[in-house]
Design a protein around this motif. Structure first.
Motif: not given
Length: 82
Positions: A18-22, A53-58, A71-75
């Motif tokens: 998980f990454m966060f960009i200011d 991994l990325v949250y689906h609503d981000n 590309k989206k791969h799994t859910l």
């Protein structure tokens, strides 16, 4: 590098946590630079795949990753117990 599950095509892959960009630096290509650096490093290790991994609503992050070629791969779904 991570060893993949036996059913994955590629046996090893690079993983981006998980990454966060200011907010002040978003939209300036930071993610693309990080991903390009990871790709170059992975190639030196003969790794041909990266996952994250990325949250689906981000949606902003999803757009940034897709812009870099992901590309989206799994859910992954979950159930919370009360």
């Amino acid at each position: 590098m991570v060893n993949a599950k036996p059913y994955h095509i590629n046996q090893r892959y690079a993983y981006m946590g998980f990454m966060f960009i200011d907010p002040e630096y978003r939209g300036q290509g930071v993610i693309q630079n990080i991903i390009e650096t990871l790709k170059n490093w992975a190639k030196t290790k003969h790794v041909v795949e990266a996952r994250l991994l990325v949250y689906h609503d981000n949606l902003g992050a999803i757009r940034a990753y897709e812009k870099s070629g992901f590309k989206k791969h799994t859910l992954e779904i979950k159930l919370e117990f009360e």
